[in-house]
Scaffold this motif. Structure first.
Motif, PDB file in Angstrom:
ATOM      1  N   GLU A  77       0.829  -1.203   0.000  1.00 43.78           N
ATOM      2  CA  GLU A  77       0.000   0.000   0.000  1.00 43.78           C
ATOM      3  C   GLU A  77       0.865   1.255   0.000  1.00 43.78           C
ATOM      4  O   GLU A  77       0.541   2.252  -0.653  1.00 43.78           O
ATOM      5  N   LEU A  78       1.965   1.227   0.730  1.00 42.15           N
ATOM      6  CA  LEU A  78       2.861   2.378   0.751  1.00 42.15           C
ATOM      7  C   LEU A  78       3.441   2.638  -0.638  1.00 42.15           C
ATOM      8  O   LEU A  78       3.514   3.800  -1.089  1.00 42.15           O
ATOM      9  N   ILE A  79       3.844   1.579  -1.310  1.00 46.60           N
ATOM     10  CA  ILE A  79       4.395   1.728  -2.666  1.00 46.60           C
ATOM     11  C   ILE A  79       3.335   2.293  -3.606  1.00 46.60           C
ATOM     12  O   ILE A  79       3.602   3.202  -4.411  1.00 46.60           O
ATOM     13  N   GLY A  80       2.120   1.764  -3.510  1.00 40.82           N
ATOM     14  CA  GLY A  80       1.039   2.281  -4.342  1.00 40.82           C
ATOM     15  C   GLY A  80       0.757   3.739  -4.065  1.00 40.82           C
ATOM     16  O   GLY A  80       0.507   4.532  -4.986  1.00 40.82           O
ATOM     17  N   TYR A  81       0.809   4.119  -2.800  1.00 41.63           N
ATOM     18  CA  TYR A  81       0.592   5.527  -2.432  1.00 41.63           C
ATOM     19  C   TYR A  81       1.684   6.416  -3.013  1.00 41.63           C
ATOM     20  O   TYR A  81       1.394   7.494  -3.564  1.00 41.63           O
TER      21      TYR A  81
END
Length: 656
Positions: A432-436
């Motif tokens: 999720e952090l990478i996607g953000y």
């Protein structure tokens, strides 16, 4: 070739409790298991041909590089994308890679030994005894006591007995390949189960995280590892099925029941924890609905009707393994007290905090905890996994409170579940952090973000993998090489007469020649308990009360042995044997302090006697057993009814 980045974690579809149809799920579980078994066995066969002499770091180096290459291939495949290849090929490749990773990392360090991690020492002695027993009988039986229904779940070991029969090996020898194969199968099945609730690529990363967590703490108990590895995706399914507003997802509930039943016949603690977790989920969901204004009894009725099929299916499976014991105890109404829960090591005395470790795995767990707390209100995956974490800590609290009743709940055995859940949650959180970050920054930086994420993820996985191989498992590897085989030597070719294990083959030979019976026809009272790990002898007494079947009357048998030691003549001793309420041993293996190979020291009042070591429950002290000796007068065996032979530090006595 375009580099594709990972997408944020998502919830299961709203219109279904599963992402895969039931037919596909079952097919993938079966086919994936077959692939895992074949790949693991082939790689184990190849690893055994390395023949690298120990001690050496060469096996660890090969294991680290081999499994590291597989990790690199998996991460590159995830990053570069492989949508153009057929679906079946991607699936098959994932099964092969996951099986190869687990097997290469664990089999190569053991390439020159026939023992699994931990050798034949401590708990492994009992596991090998159970495996040896199951290989010698087609049905379920207690590992030690004759004519006694089993108390410890025998499902995993019964299947292991059939595996040993298929190979034509003795149970103890089949334990290592069987355990390694199960680790590979567990990883592949975890991938399929995660594929039911999240997208394939995310499921693959979850399976990798599961395997890495298991290498650190779970694989040394291979019979407990499957239920630990599969709990998290099953919990996600359970949470979704219980929350669903529409019609009850019948097959999902049945599948959850199959998992709970599987846990009941393989590892009782995980069975109890799974039941607690699912019931807790139902209570939380019901309380939330009532708080929102729904009527109490319709809510209770709906949740009960969804718990019912889970309970019925798991009950049917559980009865396969537990019915003989339940019948013998009048369905637990006459259940004798057991010392199985009387153990409190250091890691059971304190709450586990893997997320605070200064390691790559600790960082992953910390990321997982943060993601669970941030996303639990809006994401079913996070909510269900956070429920597991809370349940583990509640179990620790209950286990501590149980000390008031002079017992525990063996909470430290749940550490592996906590590790798996936090590690997988860490993967979800980092995705999720990478996607953000990809959305937050300019699209021109998306490629660089994905490249850095892939590199760091791969390096983190390789770091955890190398830490498991080079540090976490090293003591267990040493035991696997140093412990003695029943042939009287060990994996390094050592045969030291001062080591008790070097006399095992002579003891086995003496028992066979003095009795003229097959091993399973002999009942032993032995001070050398490891014999029972290598041959399917029945034991008059189990080594420790903690592994003793409650129906075996451990304390009463100890008292009977004490009574026998009071005999002074063979006539008196034989009379005691004939009047015993228990089936008496036909073979006695006692320490002979007069032997030049013995290190047993006798009190002055017991000079010239033979020695039998017994153990008693010392809980809550550590160690939780106390060793003590009882002494037999050699004169009690001076009768035509007995024949004896000196074997190193032992005297082997057989009753004609």
């Amino acid at each position: 070739m375009k580099l594709t980045g990972p997408s944020p974690i998502d919830e299961p579809r709203r219109d279904s409790a599963v992402r895969l149809p039931l037919r596909n799920t079952v097919a993938e579980l079966l086919l994936g298991t077959v692939v895992a078994v074949v790949v693991s066995m082939l790689l184990q066969f190849a690893a055994a041909r390395l023949s690298i002499s120990e001690p050496s770091f060469a096996p660890e180096a090969l294991a680290a590089v081999g499994s590291g290459v597989v990790l690199a291939v998996l991460f590159l495949a995830l990053a570069l994308g492989h949508r153009r290849s057929p679906r079946w090929l991607r699936l098959f490749g994932s099964w092969v890679a996951l099986s190869a990773f687990s097997t290469l990392a664990l089999a190569i360090p053991l390439q020159a030994t026939r023992f699994y991690y931990g050798g034949s020492s401590v708990d492994n002695g009992f596991r090998m005894q159970y495996m040896t027993r199951m290989a010698s009988t087609p049905g379920l039986a207690d590992m030690n006591y004759a004519d006694t229904p089993p108390y410890y779940p025998g499902g995993w070991f019964w299947l292991g007995g059939r595996f040993a029969n298929l190979l034509g090996w003795e149970g103890w020898a089949a334990y290592k390949p069987y355990a390694l194969t199960w680790v590979a199968v567990s990883t592949v099945v975890a991938f399929t189960l995660w594929s039911v609730v999240v997208r394939r690529r995310i499921a693959l990363l979850a399976a990798i995280a599961t395997a890495l967590a298991g290498m650190l703490h779970g694989v040394e108990e291979p019979y407990a590892w499957p239920s630990a590895a599969w709990l998290a995706p099953v919990a996600v399914l359970a949470w979704h099925a219980l929350r669903r507003r529409g019609p009850a997802p019948r097959w999902t509930l049945v599948c959850i029941g199959v998992y709970v039943g599987f846990a009941s016949i393989t590892y009782t603690l995980h069975f109890g924890f799974a039941v607690l977790m699912i019931v807790t989920m139902a209570v939380l969901i019901g309380a939330f609905r009532v708080h929102q204004g729904q009527r109490l009894w319709p809510t209770v009725r709906q949740l009960f009707l969804r718990l019912l099929p889970i309970g019925l299916v798991s009950l049917v499976i559980a009865l396969v393994g537990w019915l003989p014991y339940l019948l013998a105890t009048s369905f637990l109404l006459n259940n004798p007290r057991s010392a199985a829960l009387h153990y409190l090591p250091e890691d059971g005395a304190f709450l586990p905090v893997p997320m605070m470790q200064g390691t790559a795995f600790g960082v992953l767990c910390l990321a997982g905890l943060v993601w669970l707390l941030v996303r639990c209100r809006r994401n079913e995956v996070a909510a269900s996994m956070l429920t597991i974490v809370i349940a583990v800590y509640c179990w620790f609290v209950l286990s501590t409170l149980a000390l008031i009743a002079k017992t525990t709940l063996l909470a430290f055995r749940l550490n592996v579940i906590l590790d798996v859940v936090l590690a997988v949650a860490g993967v979800f959180g980092l995705l999720e952090l990478i996607g953000y970050l990809r959305r937050r920054f300019d699209a021109r930086h998306a490629l660089q973000i994905s490249m850095v994420a892939c590199a760091l993820g791969m390096l983190g996985a390789i770091t955890i993998n190398q830490g498991a191989i080079g540090v976490a498992l090293q003591d267990s590897v040493k035991a696997a090489y140093q412990d003695y085989y029943p042939t009287g030597d060990n994996a390094m070719g050592q045969r030291d007469p001062d080591e008790l294990g070097s006399w095992t083959d002579d003891e086995v030979r003496a028992v066979a020649e003095l009795t003229g019976r097959a091993p399973e026809q002999n009942l032993l009272l032995s001070t050398d308990y490891k014999l029972m790990s290598f041959k399917p002898y029945w034991g008059f007494q189990q080594e420790t009360p903690h592994y003793a079947n409650p129906l075996g009357d451990y304390d009463e048998r100890a008292a009977e042995i004490h009574r026998w030691t009071t005999a002074r003549t063979s006539e008196e001793f034989l009379g005691m044997l004939r009047s015993s309420e228990f089936r008496t041993p036909n073979v006695f293996i006692l320490s002979n302090p007069a032997s030049p190979h013995s290190d047993v020291e006798l009190p002055e009042s017991e000079e010239g006697k033979l020695v039998l070591q017994l153990k008693g429950d010392a809980f809550p002290q550590l160690p939780n057993v106390r060793d003590y000796d009882v002494y037999f007068d050699p004169a009690v065996f001076d009768s035509p009814e007995f024949v004896q032979r000196e074997v190193g530090p032992y005297t082997v006595i057989a009753r004609r």
